[in-house]
Design a protein around this motif. Structure first.
Motif, PDB file in Angstrom:
ATOM      1  N   HIS A   1       2.138   1.760  -3.341  1.00 44.61           N
ATOM      2  CA  HIS A   1       1.081   2.386  -4.308  1.00 44.61           C
ATOM      3  C   HIS A   1       0.912   3.918  -3.999  1.00 44.61           C
ATOM      4  O   HIS A   1       0.700   4.519  -5.139  1.00 44.61           O
ATOM      5  N   LYS A   2       0.830   4.323  -2.718  1.00 46.07           N
ATOM      6  CA  LYS A   2       0.718   5.622  -2.563  1.00 46.07           C
ATOM      7  C   LYS A   2       1.862   6.561  -3.055  1.00 46.07           C
ATOM      8  O   LYS A   2       1.612   7.701  -3.700  1.00 46.07           O
TER       9      LYS A   2
ATOM     10  N   ALA B   1      -5.312   4.445   1.201  1.00 47.02           N
ATOM     11  CA  ALA B   1      -5.005   3.220   0.154  1.00 47.02           C
ATOM     12  C   ALA B   1      -5.474   1.984   0.892  1.00 47.02           C
ATOM     13  O   ALA B   1      -5.117   1.870   2.094  1.00 47.02           O
TER      14      ALA B   1
ATOM     15  N   ILE C   1      -7.349   9.970  -3.263  1.00 43.56           N
ATOM     16  CA  ILE C   1      -6.933  11.129  -2.916  1.00 43.56           C
ATOM     17  C   ILE C   1      -7.883  12.179  -3.078  1.00 43.56           C
ATOM     18  O   ILE C   1      -8.629  12.296  -4.083  1.00 43.56           O
TER      19      ILE C   1
ATOM     20  N   VAL D   1      -5.832   3.594  -4.621  1.00 43.84           N
ATOM     21  CA  VAL D   1      -5.431   4.892  -3.914  1.00 43.84           C
ATOM     22  C   VAL D   1      -6.488   6.109  -3.841  1.00 43.84           C
ATOM     23  O   VAL D   1      -6.524   6.168  -5.114  1.00 43.84           O
TER      24      VAL D   1
ATOM     25  N   ILE E   1      -4.716  11.485   1.275  1.00 42.71           N
ATOM     26  CA  ILE E   1      -4.256  10.116   0.525  1.00 42.71           C
ATOM     27  C   ILE E   1      -4.697   8.793   1.435  1.00 42.71           C
ATOM     28  O   ILE E   1      -4.071   8.887   2.657  1.00 42.71           O
TER      29      ILE E   1
ATOM     30  N   ILE F   1      -1.710  17.084  -3.313  1.00 48.72           N
ATOM     31  CA  ILE F   1      -2.301  16.091  -2.598  1.00 48.72           C
ATOM     32  C   ILE F   1      -2.757  16.594  -1.510  1.00 48.72           C
ATOM     33  O   ILE F   1      -1.989  16.941  -0.330  1.00 48.72           O
TER      34      ILE F   1
ATOM     35  N   VAL G   1       0.909  -1.291   0.088  1.00 46.22           N
ATOM     36  CA  VAL G   1      -0.047   0.054  -0.036  1.00 46.22           C
ATOM     37  C   VAL G   1       0.878   1.297   0.056  1.00 46.22           C
ATOM     38  O   VAL G   1       0.544   2.291  -0.763  1.00 46.22           O
ATOM     39  N   ASP G   2       1.985   1.318   0.753  1.00 47.51           N
ATOM     40  CA  ASP G   2       2.918   2.353   0.836  1.00 47.51           C
ATOM     41  C   ASP G   2       3.436   2.629  -0.593  1.00 47.51           C
ATOM     42  O   ASP G   2       3.682   3.599  -1.078  1.00 47.51           O
TER      43      ASP G   2
ATOM     44  N   VAL H   1       1.593   6.889  -6.935  1.00 45.56           N
ATOM     45  CA  VAL H   1       0.597   7.911  -7.216  1.00 45.56           C
ATOM     46  C   VAL H   1       1.185   9.070  -7.119  1.00 45.56           C
ATOM     47  O   VAL H   1       0.981  10.157  -7.616  1.00 45.56           O
ATOM     48  N   ARG H   2       1.596   9.608  -5.658  1.00 43.99           N
ATOM     49  CA  ARG H   2       2.386  10.671  -5.649  1.00 43.99           C
ATOM     50  C   ARG H   2       3.648  11.229  -6.620  1.00 43.99           C
ATOM     51  O   ARG H   2       3.701  12.319  -7.214  1.00 43.99           O
TER      52      ARG H   2
END
Length: 143
Positions: free
Chosen positions: A13-14, A81, A88, A86, A79, A76, A10-11, A17-18
């Motif tokens: 994936h975040k 996820a 936002i 994810v 956020i 952002i 999950v981290d 996206v960032r």
């Protein structure tokens, strides 16, 4: 408690996206080849159908957005996820100096919107993006 493997995924994936938002702000369209799947799909009722159906169409959409809002910047706000999604709460600010759906107004647009990104195989494969289009048109003086 979330298993460490799931938290790490999950981290990642975040972070992806960032990195995607950073690439948009830097107008680094080549970076999108790494971050976005070739068959990417973007769905949005605010911008109409059929939406964006591949990575090249996304790049063209973003280029037109830059032509319309040369000082445009995305940030952002929140956020979250879980699994391969994810979500936002984003903010867009920019001055309309070009033509997109209406003539240039010279006015500043400040819009918050919600985007949900689906990540698979370390690339963004799908996005659902919704924002208050009516409020945006009012801010720009088009209503």
């Amino acid at each position: 408690m979330i298993p460490s493997e799931e938290k790490e995924r999950v981290d990642r994936h975040k972070a992806l996206v960032r990195e995607f938002i950073d690439a948009i702000n830097a107008q680094n369209w080549n970076k999108l080849d790494e971050l976005v799947a070739i068959d990417f799909v973007r769905l949005s009722d605010a911008t109409g159908k059929p939406g964006i159906c591949n990575r090249d169409q996304l790049k063209e959409f973003l280029r037109r957005e830059v032509e319309t809002f040369p000082d445009g910047f995305e940030s952002i706000e929140d956020i979250l996820a879980e699994g391969d999604k994810v979500a936002i709460r984003q903010r867009f600010e920019g001055t309309q100096l070009g033509w997109m759906a209406s003539s240039p107004s010279g006015k500043k647009l400040k819009a918050e919107y919600i985007a949900i990104y689906c990540v698979q195989n370390n690339q963004i494969v799908e996005a659902w993006v919704e924002w208050d289009n009516l409020n945006g048109l009012k801010q720009l003086g088009h209503l």
